[in-house]
Structure formats: C-alpha cells, structure tokens
Motif scaffolding. Sequence first.
Motif, short mmCIF file in Angstrom:
data_model
loop_
_atom_site.label_atom_id
_atom_site.label_comp_id
_atom_site.label_asym_id
_atom_site.label_seq_id
_atom_site.Cartn_x
_atom_site.Cartn_y
_atom_site.Cartn_z
N LYS A 198 0.84 -1.21 0.00
CA LYS A 198 0.00 0.00 0.00
C LYS A 198 0.87 1.26 0.00
CE LYS A 198 -3.39 -2.55 2.72
NZ LYS A 198 -4.01 -2.73 4.05
N PRO A 199 0.42 2.32 -0.68
CA PRO A 199 1.20 3.55 -0.68
C PRO A 199 1.16 4.24 0.69
CG PRO A 199 -0.86 3.88 -1.83
CD PRO A 199 -0.79 2.42 -1.52
N VAL A 200 2.31 4.78 1.06
CA VAL A 200 2.47 5.45 2.35
C VAL A 200 3.16 6.78 2.10
CG1 VAL A 200 3.74 5.38 4.54
CG2 VAL A 200 2.53 3.34 3.74
N THR A 201 2.71 7.83 2.77
CA THR A 201 3.41 9.11 2.75
C THR A 201 3.81 9.47 4.17
OG1 THR A 201 1.37 10.41 2.95
CG2 THR A 201 2.17 9.92 0.72
N ILE A 202 4.86 10.26 4.30
CA ILE A 202 5.40 10.57 5.64
C ILE A 202 5.66 12.07 5.78
CG2 ILE A 202 7.34 10.19 7.21
CD1 ILE A 202 7.66 7.41 6.05
N TRP A 203 5.30 12.59 6.93
CA TRP A 203 5.71 13.94 7.31
C TRP A 203 6.57 13.83 8.57
CZ3 TRP A 203 3.62 17.38 11.45
CH2 TRP A 203 4.25 18.63 11.44
N VAL A 204 7.74 14.42 8.53
CA VAL A 204 8.67 14.39 9.65
C VAL A 204 8.73 15.78 10.27
CG1 VAL A 204 11.04 13.89 10.39
CG2 VAL A 204 10.04 12.61 8.47
N TYR A 205 8.63 15.85 11.60
CA TYR A 205 8.75 17.13 12.29
C TYR A 205 9.78 17.02 13.43
CZ TYR A 205 5.92 15.21 16.16
OH TYR A 205 5.46 14.46 17.20
N GLY A 206 10.21 18.14 13.94
CA GLY A 206 11.17 18.12 15.04
C GLY A 206 11.75 19.49 15.30
N THR A 207 12.63 19.56 16.29
CA THR A 207 13.17 20.85 16.74
C THR A 207 14.45 21.26 16.01
OG1 THR A 207 14.39 19.73 18.52
CG2 THR A 207 12.18 20.58 19.04
N LYS A 208 15.08 20.32 15.33
CA LYS A 208 16.31 20.61 14.60
C LYS A 208 16.10 20.33 13.12
CE LYS A 208 19.23 21.77 17.90
NZ LYS A 208 19.90 23.09 17.94
N LEU A 209 16.22 21.38 12.31
CA LEU A 209 15.94 21.24 10.89
C LEU A 209 16.84 20.20 10.23
CD1 LEU A 209 14.19 22.25 8.59
CD2 LEU A 209 15.83 24.09 8.19
N PHE A 210 18.10 20.16 10.63
CA PHE A 210 19.01 19.21 9.97
C PHE A 210 18.61 17.77 10.27
CE2 PHE A 210 21.07 19.20 14.10
CZ PHE A 210 21.63 17.94 14.21
N SER B 115 14.30 12.61 6.67
CA SER B 115 13.53 12.55 5.42
C SER B 115 14.37 11.95 4.29
CB SER B 115 13.05 13.95 5.04
OG SER B 115 12.17 14.47 6.02
N ARG B 116 15.64 12.36 4.21
CA ARG B 116 16.51 11.82 3.15
C ARG B 116 16.72 10.32 3.32
NH1 ARG B 116 19.02 17.00 3.23
NH2 ARG B 116 20.34 16.49 5.01
N GLN B 117 16.90 9.89 4.56
CA GLN B 117 17.09 8.46 4.83
C GLN B 117 15.87 7.66 4.39
OE1 GLN B 117 19.67 6.75 6.16
NE2 GLN B 117 21.04 8.37 6.86
N LEU B 118 14.70 8.20 4.66
CA LEU B 118 13.46 7.50 4.28
C LEU B 118 13.25 7.52 2.77
CD1 LEU B 118 11.22 8.87 7.17
CD2 LEU B 118 12.00 6.50 6.90
N GLU B 119 13.52 8.67 2.15
CA GLU B 119 13.40 8.76 0.69
C GLU B 119 14.32 7.75 0.01
OE1 GLU B 119 11.57 10.54 -1.44
OE2 GLU B 119 10.67 12.15 -0.25
N ALA B 120 15.52 7.59 0.54
CA ALA B 120 16.48 6.66 -0.05
C ALA B 120 15.98 5.22 0.02
CB ALA B 120 17.82 6.77 0.66
N ARG B 121 15.02 4.98 0.90
CA ARG B 121 14.44 3.64 1.04
C ARG B 121 13.07 3.53 0.37
NH1 ARG B 121 18.05 4.70 4.74
NH2 ARG B 121 19.19 3.03 5.83
N GLY B 122 12.76 4.50 -0.48
CA GLY B 122 11.54 4.42 -1.26
C GLY B 122 10.29 4.88 -0.55
N LEU B 123 10.44 5.75 0.47
CA LEU B 123 9.28 6.27 1.19
C LEU B 123 9.18 7.76 0.95
CD1 LEU B 123 10.05 4.16 4.28
CD2 LEU B 123 7.76 4.25 3.32
N PRO B 124 8.14 8.24 0.27
CA PRO B 124 8.04 9.67 -0.03
C PRO B 124 7.75 10.48 1.23
CG PRO B 124 6.06 8.52 -0.74
CD PRO B 124 7.02 7.47 -0.29
N THR B 125 8.55 11.51 1.46
CA THR B 125 8.35 12.40 2.60
C THR B 125 7.97 13.78 2.10
OG1 THR B 125 10.66 13.10 2.71
CG2 THR B 125 10.07 11.11 3.93
N TYR B 126 7.31 14.55 2.96
CA TYR B 126 6.76 15.84 2.55
C TYR B 126 7.07 16.90 3.59
CZ TYR B 126 4.44 13.08 -0.98
OH TYR B 126 4.22 12.23 -2.04
N ILE B 127 7.05 18.17 3.17
CA ILE B 127 7.46 19.24 4.07
C ILE B 127 6.30 19.74 4.93
CG2 ILE B 127 9.30 19.99 2.52
CD1 ILE B 127 7.52 22.33 1.70
N ASP B 128 5.08 19.26 4.69
CA ASP B 128 3.96 19.61 5.55
C ASP B 128 2.93 18.49 5.55
OD1 ASP B 128 1.97 20.10 3.36
OD2 ASP B 128 3.32 21.76 2.90
#
Length: 466
Positions: free
Chosen positions: A415-427, A433-446
Amino acid sequence: MKPRDKDVLSAFFEPGSVAVFGSLKDMAGLGYGAIKNMLSFGFKGSIYPVNPGYEEVLGLKAYPYLSEVAAPVELAVVITPPATVPEIIEQCALKGVKAAVVVSENFAEANEQGAQLQQHLVDIARRSSIRIIGPNTVGTLNTANGLLTIPYMIGYENIHRGGIAYCSQSGLAAAQCQPLEERAYPISKMCDFGNKCDVNEADMLNYLRDDPETKVIAMHLEDVKDGRRFMEAARRASACKPLLLYKTGRSEAGARASASHTGSLMGDDRVYDSAFKQAGAIRVDTWQEFWDIPKVFAYREPPRGNRIAIISHSGGAGVAAADAAVEAGLDVTELSPETIEKLISLLPRNSGNPVDMGPVLAASADPLSTQEEILAAVLADARVDCATIILYAGVMAPMQPLADMFERLMQHVSKPVTIWVYGTKLFLVEETSRQLEARGLPTYIDIETAVKALGVAAGYAGRVKP
C-alpha cells in the motif's frame, strides 16, 4: 508519434555523441560549464567541444568547426550569441545532427529582432530533419546515463534515479536552481522547453508516454503551443501513466510576466482548467506540489480505494491530518475489529484512527519495536488502502535504526504510504527525510501535502480502473 519522430526526440536524452558550441574559457565559459557538468555526472558518450579558439578543454580535443568532427554527432548544445545561432544550426543540419538544445537567450522573449532570429531557427528545422529545444533553455537531463546540457554551476554531482519526469517552461525547474540531491527526488528525465520554437509540451508528452524509465510525468506550463495537439497527447499520456500539470500565468499579471519571460501568449485560465480535466490530467496548485505530489506515484502503485489510516507521534498532528484527508477526498476509515484488538494491547488509551503512538512510545522500553508492531498491524488491515505516517525526529530519536525499520516493514507492504517528519532541529528533520526517501518512502514538508498526495493518487486510480 511516428517511430522516426520518437528516435529523433530520443537524441535529446540518449545521444551517443554531443557537440558543444560556446565559450570554453575555464569556469567562466558556458560551453566549458556544460562539458564539465556532463563529465561530472558521468556521461559516457563522446563529447566534441567546438570553438576555433581552443585545441583542448578538460582533456577533450576541441574542433574549430563541426565539419571537422569525423564521427557522427547526435545532439548539439548551442551557447553562443543569438546572431550566430542560425548558422550553427545550419551546420548541424548539414552534418546530420538529430537534435539541438539552444541555450542562447534574447530571441522571441526579448524583442522583434530576436523573434525574427527565432523564426529563422524554425525555418531550418522545418526544411531539415533536425529538432530544436529552446532557445532560452537549459535543455535536458537523463539520470540513466548522466546526460545534462546545463551550462551553469550546479554544486552537486548526484541526482537520485527514479520514475518522475519533470518538464518545465522555465530553467527554475532544473538542477542548477533546485536541491535535487538533498531532496532526493526520484527523477528519470528533466526538460526545460524554453521558448518552444520547435519541440513543445505535446512532443514531450508523446515521448515520455512510451519512456520505460518514466512512471509519472510532472509538467509546468506557462502556455500551450497547439491546443488540439496537446489535448490528444495529454489524453494518451494520462491513459498510460499519471500526468500532473502546474499552470502558471493564471492571473493577468502572471500572464504579462510570462509573455516577457518566454514570449508566451495569454489564455483564459478557466479554459485551461477545463481542458486539463477533459484530458485526464491532474492539476496541482503550487510550485511545491509540482515537485512533491508526483513522488506518491514513483515508488508504489496507487491505492485501491480512498480509505486512509493516519498514524502519528502526535495527537494534534493526527487531527490536522484527518481534516486534510477529508478535504482531499479520502475516508478516515474505521479500523477492523482485529486491528483494534491488536492496538488495544499496545495502545490502551487510543485504538482508533487516527492512531496516536506518542504516549505509548514515550513509556516503552523498546519504542522502535513497539512502533513497528503498531505500523504493521494498521498497514495490514484490509480496511486500509493507504496511510500517512507522522514522525518526530529529535536528538534522541534513532535516525538510522528508524529508517532501517521502515525499510524492513515496507518489504511486506504494497500500500502507498506518505510521511511527514517534524522536530526541533531542521538538519535532523531533513536528514531523516533523506534516509526515508532513499528507502523508497516519499516524505513531505507539511502534513497537508503528505495527505493530499494520497488523495490525488486515489482519485487517479479511481479514474483509470478498468
């Protein structure tokens, strides 16, 4: 598209040889920049610098004239003053060059004299077999073979290979202007149409429709060159793969700016909106959506229905995602009794949808394993067609183990999955998000875009069902 036409357009992305016309001065020369970028990104074809003032550049023999290149040349990249371009295109036509990217500016977008020069290019193309992208363009990019015709400094040397073709009527949507490496967009090909004196959006749709490397097409347009031909090409393309369109110049002010930018003509936006719908295309509303929503199609097949599960580290984020889901045409589904029973054993305080994992993870001796159990249970539910997952990335959050857990989990999930990551440190947010994208999981900025992407995918799947 005739087979011959498709072969010619292939030369823009899959040439065995490229001739580059332009200044070869170290660093400052745009011809030098185009060659350096091709070498840096690993293009393995033959490159022929053409400039009578040089004998060698970047270890490659330079030629004073194209006619002195003995081998066949498939693609020309032209970055010379406007007045010199028609003669160079004539030389290319005589040489049998299939395609030319004209980076040079100051044609129809500038003044009447430029428009006359541009018409000269059109006349050459029509009486010969050469095809032209541009002028006023940065041209093409192909992640499969390292080809890119961009002459400007990029600042990185890797673009993630994937299934999205991005096409635009602006060089803004190109590698020298966007953080493609850090965002890890899964890209097959890219194209900047420029002034569209010859090759236009209809040509590119016909080519990308049959391109096996491309799973989804995202196209930014300021205008449409040939409405009837575009509609036919868009219908055929959207019947084969998702086609997302971002149309700018919607307002009168925007249309005026477009005319000065690429020489585009104004058109009623309501007409465009209706035409896009008739063609089966998906219209996106913002620049960020143009980049981000196609990712939902790049990794997995669209959902079989519109029932969404929302799984979050934050109860408040889950509520916001539920609102976004309804607005996107998704059903925040009721989980099955079996899934609820499983969740009760893991989440005594919250076993509904949205699923709030935050309290139990904070108290768990092994939060990563607990999280994996919760995700696996919800994603296995037959009442769930897709899911948005909301994750916290903090100093104490185990970034690498988290990404590895998702990779392991998704091996058993279609099934398709999308992810939003939040936290106190932008890096930390960006690196997770980059680690997840590299594993084929689309992440979004909001949250909203993460959910809307699934709504778009579900809507597309509903239209193309047999």
